[in-house]
Design a protein around this motif. Structure first.
Motif, PDB file in Angstrom:
ATOM      1  N   SER A  24       0.684  -1.708  -0.016  1.00  8.16           N
ATOM      2  CA  SER A  24      -0.069   0.445   0.166  1.00  8.16           C
ATOM      3  C   SER A  24       0.917   1.125   0.429  1.00  8.16           C
ATOM      4  O   SER A  24       0.451   2.389  -0.844  1.00  8.16           O
ATOM      5  CB  SER A  24      -0.562  -0.283   1.086  1.00  8.16           C
ATOM      6  N   ALA A  37       0.709   3.896  -2.708  1.00  8.58           N
ATOM      7  CA  ALA A  37       1.030   5.624  -2.432  1.00  8.58           C
ATOM      8  C   ALA A  37       1.844   6.441  -2.851  1.00  8.58           C
ATOM      9  O   ALA A  37       1.479   8.067  -3.320  1.00  8.58           O
ATOM     10  CB  ALA A  37       1.014   5.923  -0.740  1.00  8.58           C
ATOM     11  N   LEU A  84       1.549   6.750  -6.756  1.00 10.60           N
ATOM     12  CA  LEU A  84       0.409   7.098  -7.068  1.00 10.60           C
ATOM     13  C   LEU A  84       0.486   8.130  -7.000  1.00 10.60           C
ATOM     14  O   LEU A  84       0.168   9.336  -7.927  1.00 10.60           O
ATOM     15  CB  LEU A  84      -0.890   6.706  -6.125  1.00 10.60           C
ATOM     16  N   VAL A  97      -4.132   2.445  -7.885  1.00 11.76           N
ATOM     17  CA  VAL A  97      -4.837   2.492  -6.818  1.00 11.76           C
ATOM     18  C   VAL A  97      -5.504   1.128  -6.746  1.00 11.76           C
ATOM     19  O   VAL A  97      -5.932   0.382  -5.635  1.00 11.76           O
ATOM     20  CB  VAL A  97      -6.482   2.843  -7.591  1.00 11.76           C
ATOM     21  N   ALA A 106      -3.218  -1.349  -4.338  1.00 16.80           N
ATOM     22  CA  ALA A 106      -2.995  -1.020  -3.475  1.00 16.80           C
ATOM     23  C   ALA A 106      -3.987  -1.607  -2.727  1.00 16.80           C
ATOM     24  O   ALA A 106      -3.472  -2.478  -1.637  1.00 16.80           O
ATOM     25  CB  ALA A 106      -3.211   0.341  -3.567  1.00 16.80           C
TER      26      ALA A 106
END
Length: 415
Positions: free
Chosen positions: A124, A128, A131, A277, A280
């Motif tokens: 995750s 992030a 992203l 997304v 994740a």
């Protein structure tokens, strides 16, 4: 949060430099040839420093390497601004230092993430980070172009220096790793008694090349890593490079508009955002195979440029390629952080960046004359085949299924 902010700042600074230098070409502060030299100098600095940074980050503090590398890049950008249009030697030297700061940061940030973030949250966290970089890549050109209306190019370069300063200073401390004086654990382990109090042999720290070789040996312990890195290198140096050269030509000559170029690149970034997304939270059982399948999706980009299709198909193919690249990147980084020995992680990560992204300029240099000599269609056909075939071949390596040397217990029970 502090690590995420620092990584985002470094990613934005890395992207922004060539874009801002491109603006300097538009306002005739520098010429296109000078831009090429500056980007080549930055790449040279990156390639040298990514290897050195990997060794230093494993030998000393990862946080310390991030600090000094970021400060070096932050100091180089004002020098680049001072030399802009006035002194080519100064600009070239500053570009080398800026590239070196970027290169040293990359493996150090990878290893620092493994120190700061728990294993159950790393995927995750990696998602992030990518992203945020993709989001800034999407919005950055418009924002920078608007700023360029009211600000000079040298001011924008100073802004890049501020981003590097944030990358250096914002991340929190990593875990203090105990260091054994002397060489690595596997060296001189069985040496005979040399007369010490307990028969210990004084051990000397290996040379830089010796420590880098330790990283190579660690990489060889993970067949899935070598296979995945080979596939990634092929995709970037062929497919990515070919589409980078061919997309503007196809947009102009086949569709007679620059809109296709802009739409395809925007679709790629939006696809990458969507992929980040999804990945994740997505945890497929055969994570390695899923990641390699995602990497293979890049083959649709050169394939769409090759076929007689509507321009919307090209845009869709680039969106699919963007999704796929993040379906690969995030599990790839997470698996490397999980599987590689912690004290060798930065060196193995530096090998990743050296081969995958370091060979991209070579691919660009070879693809352009190949298209000119053979034409775009055969070159794009070969690149599409390689983009599909390389990940498929990597998936044949047994440990590639889960990006792990040992299969997951759940996989064994369900097989």
């Amino acid at each position: 949060m502090r690590l995420w902010s620092g990584t985002t700042a470094s990613g934005l600074a890395t992207w922004a430099l060539p874009f801002v230098l491109g603006l300097a070409v538009l306002d005739r502060t520098i010429g296109a040839a000078t831009l090429g030299l500056l980007l080549a100098a930055r790449t040279a600095g990156f390639l040298v420093a990514v290897a050195v940074g990997g060794v230093l980050a494993d030998r000393y503090s990862r946080r310390g390497v991030v600090l000094w590398a970021g400060l070096a890049a932050a100091a180089a950008t004002p020098l680049l601004a001072v030399g802009l249009g006035r002194s080519l030697p100064l600009m070239l030297a500053a570009a080398v230092v800026a590239g070196a700061g970027q290169g040293a940061c990359r493996p150090a940030f990878q290893a620092l993430t493994a120190e700061v973030v728990g294993e159950d949250r790393r995927q995750s966290a990696n998602a992030a980070m990518t992203l945020s970089v993709r989001a800034t890549t999407l919005t950055g050109p418009s924002l920078t172009a608007l700023l360029a209306v009211v600000l000079d190019t040298w001011v924008l370069l100073l802004g890049i220096g501020v981003l590097w300063l944030a990358a250096a200073l914002v991340p929190g401390p990593g875990v203090r790793r105990p260091r054994v004086a002397g060489v690595a654990d596997d060296a001189v382990a069985d040496a005979p008694d040399a007369g010490g109090a307990d028969g210990d042999v004084p051990r000397q720290r290996p040379s830089f090349f010796g420590e880098f070789a330790e990283g190579l040996r660690e990489a060889r312990r993970h067949p899935w890593f070598l296979a995945g890195l080979g596939a990634l290198t092929v995709v970037i140096s062929t497919g990515y490079s070919a589409t980078g050269v061919a997309l503007p030509l196809v947009s102009r000559d086949k569709y007679d508009t620059g809109v296709v170029l802009a739409a395809a690149m925007t679709a790629y970034t939006l696809g990458a955002l969507g992929g980040a997304v999804v990945v994740a939270r997505w945890r497929p059982r055969a994570q390695g195979w899923a990641a390699l399948a995602g990497l293979g999706l890049y083959g649709f980009a050169p394939l769409s440029l090759l076929l007689p299709v509507h321009w919307a198909v090209v845009v869709a193919a680039y969106a699919v390629a963007g999704i796929g690249i993040e379906l690969f990147n995030v599990p790839w980084f997470t698996a490397t952080q999980r599987e590689v020995e912690p004290d060798k992680l930065a060196r193995v990560s530096s090998l990743d960046f050296m081969l995958s992204y370091g060979l991209a300029p070579l691919g660009l240099a070879l693809i352009a004359p190949a298209i000119e000599h053979f034409g775009a269609r055969p070159v794009l056909a070969v690149c599409a085949v390689l983009c599909f075939a390389a990940p498929a071949a990597a998936a044949l390596v047994p440990s590639a299924r889960g990006f792990a040397r040992r299969p997951d217990v759940r996989d064994v029970q369900n097989d």
